[in-house]
Design an enzyme around this catalytic site. Structure first.
Site, PDB file in Angstrom:
ATOM      1  N   ASP A  51      -2.178   1.905  -4.732  1.00  0.00           N
ATOM      2  CA  ASP A  51      -3.354   2.377  -4.264  1.00  0.00           C
ATOM      3  C   ASP A  51      -4.554   1.217  -4.379  1.00  0.00           C
ATOM      4  O   ASP A  51      -4.687   0.616  -5.275  1.00  0.00           O
ATOM      5  CB  ASP A  51      -3.963   3.863  -5.065  1.00  0.00           C
ATOM      6  CG  ASP A  51      -3.066   4.734  -4.625  1.00  0.00           C
ATOM      7  OD1 ASP A  51      -2.450   4.933  -3.659  1.00  0.00           O
ATOM      8  OD2 ASP A  51      -2.935   5.730  -5.501  1.00  0.00           O
ATOM      9  N   HIS A  59       0.874  -1.230   0.027  1.00  0.00           N
ATOM     10  CA  HIS A  59       0.034   0.110   0.096  1.00  0.00           C
ATOM     11  C   HIS A  59       0.922   1.385  -0.081  1.00  0.00           C
ATOM     12  O   HIS A  59       0.313   2.302  -0.323  1.00  0.00           O
ATOM     13  CB  HIS A  59      -0.895  -0.044   1.064  1.00  0.00           C
ATOM     14  CG  HIS A  59      -2.275   0.320   1.048  1.00  0.00           C
ATOM     15  ND1 HIS A  59      -2.397   1.464   0.062  1.00  0.00           N
ATOM     16  CD2 HIS A  59      -3.459   0.281   1.388  1.00  0.00           C
ATOM     17  CE1 HIS A  59      -3.999   1.762  -0.087  1.00  0.00           C
ATOM     18  NE2 HIS A  59      -4.236   0.938   0.659  1.00  0.00           N
TER      19      HIS A  59
END
Length: 424
Positions: free
Chosen positions: A400, A396
């Site tokens: 995204d 992450h």
């Protein structure tokens, strides 16, 4: 009599020290030339150390789990001849690890990398008194034969040179076991209070360190998508029927590799490495797909290089070659490093959902679950379709959530409409 001292050989590529993973001999054993003495572990691969001489083991230079420098004394062997001390490095290491794949990420099963179910050996012939971690001498073909028969090779008495287990020994073991098939099974219900402590060394320690490092450093998140693989399974069956004899059988894996290659054209951020110390993301044009492969010594990730330039059959052949090399312990360091994105699977035992751990410094790993037939509603009608989940994980810090979802949905679209895999 003389003493031949074998020193830890130079494995190559600037490696100054290795971990002693396992001894295959003990003090007092008689050994022959080319017999495997020990396994040592580099950063990536398990390496067998063979004996350059015939003789009797009189001293071991280390304990399993110990890190030893190149050039340090590995083993001392008493040999015929003059009484002076002789020294040498071990001969060129032979990479031959146990080949028993576990039910994760092999490449010859139907959905993806998992070994076909094997029958348990219900018959047991006369057992040999070997230690639980002792590896008997046997060729890769004999190991594969024993695996297919469900036989624990360490229980089989070998009649070949230096106790090597032969194909005939497996047959004798089975034949003897048939006469014992009616033995009482009451012992299966006896109370047990035994305990076993297993030292975490060698490949298992390397895997543990890498998995812990990955989960501590990366910001993992997973995304699961359901895919209808009916059409691509029909295409795979058609291609195998038409070209299987001349070009080789196709599993689902090369189709998945192709889908990755095509989807990455629109999502280049997935084919990347993240240097979290330098805070630099490197996106790569070349698609080097790591294919997670389970071996008896642990999980390895051989790499299909330049998958973007390979046809289905080229990918299939390379996947098969690399998987066999990894399971046999013969994969080179280069073949086990350099991936840009990883494909992993539990194959036929893949369950419904999994949460793969990233193969750092990569930022994406695509996990494949098993194929199941289920009733689905298609254009208002309930029909039976072949369904499969992709359970994939991402870093992450780099990827995204929306981009991850769109990437997996792009793979879904390619697999559900397989003609689009080949439309340029």
């Amino acid at each position: 009599m003389g003493t031949h001292v074998i020193k830890m050989p130079d494995i190559g590529e600037g490696i100054a020290e290795v971990e002693l993973s396992q001894w295959h001999v003990k003090v007092g054993d008689l050994v022959v030339e080319d017999q495997v003495l020990a396994d040592v572990m580099t950063d990536k691969a398990m390496v067998d150390i063979p004996s350059p001489v015939h003789g009797k083991v009189i001293a071991l230079g280390g304990q399993p789990g110990e890190v030893m420098a190149v050039g340090s004394v590995l083993i001392s062997i008493e040999v015929e001849g003059a009484g002076n001390l002789k020294e040498s490095a071990a001969p060129a290491p032979v990479k031959e690890a146990p080949i028993a794949p576990k039910a994760e990420a092999t490449v010859e099963s139907k959905p993806v990398a998992a070994a076909a179910p094997r029958p348990a050996a219900v018959c047991q012939g006369p057992m040999v008194a070997r230690e639980a971690d002792e590896r008997p001498l046997a060729s890769p073909a004999v190991r594969k034969h024993a695996l297919d028969l469900g036989i624990q090779l360490r229980l089989v008495r070998g009649t070949g040179p230096a106790g090597r287990v032969l194909h005939e020994d497996l047959e004798a073991y089975l034949a003897q076991g048939q006469s014992n098939a009616s033995a009482p099974i009451a012992a299966a219900y006896a109370q047990r209070n035994d305990e076993e402590q297993i030292q975490v060394i060698g490949m298992r320690r390397k895997i543990a360190q890498r998995m812990q490092d990955a989960t501590q450093r990366a910001a993992h998140f997973s995304y699961v998508e359901e895919i209808d693989v009916t059409a691509i399974e029909e295409l795979r069956a058609h291609l195998n029927e038409k070209h299987g004899a001349s070009r080789g059988k196709l599993t689902l894996l090369p189709f998945l590799v192709r889908a990755l290659v095509v989807a990455l054209r629109d999502f280049p951020q997935m084919n990347a490495r993240y240097d979290d110390e330098a805070q630099v993301i490197t996106r790569l044009g070349a698609v080097h797909v790591g294919v997670a492969t389970q071996s008896d010594v642990g999980l390895m990730v051989p790499v299909v290089r330049h998958a973007e330039a390979r046809s289905l059959w080229d990918s299939a052949a390379e996947i098969s070659r690399l998987a066999n090399a990894a399971r046999n312990g013969k994969a080179s360091r280069d073949e086990l490093s350099g991936s840009t994105i990883t494909l992993t699977s539990l194959g036929a035992l893949g369950g419904i959902v999994s949460t793969p751990v990233l193969n750092l410094p990569e930022v994406a790993i695509v996990g494949v679950n098993k194929i199941v037939e289920r009733p689905m509603v298609v254009k208002g009608q309930v029909v039976i379709r072949k369904m499969m989940n992709l359970s994939s994980s991402f870093d992450h810090r780099v990827v995204d959530g929306m981009d991850a979802a769109l990437f997996i949905q792009a793979i879904r679209g390619l697999l559900e409409q397989p003609a689009t895999l080949f439309v340029e």
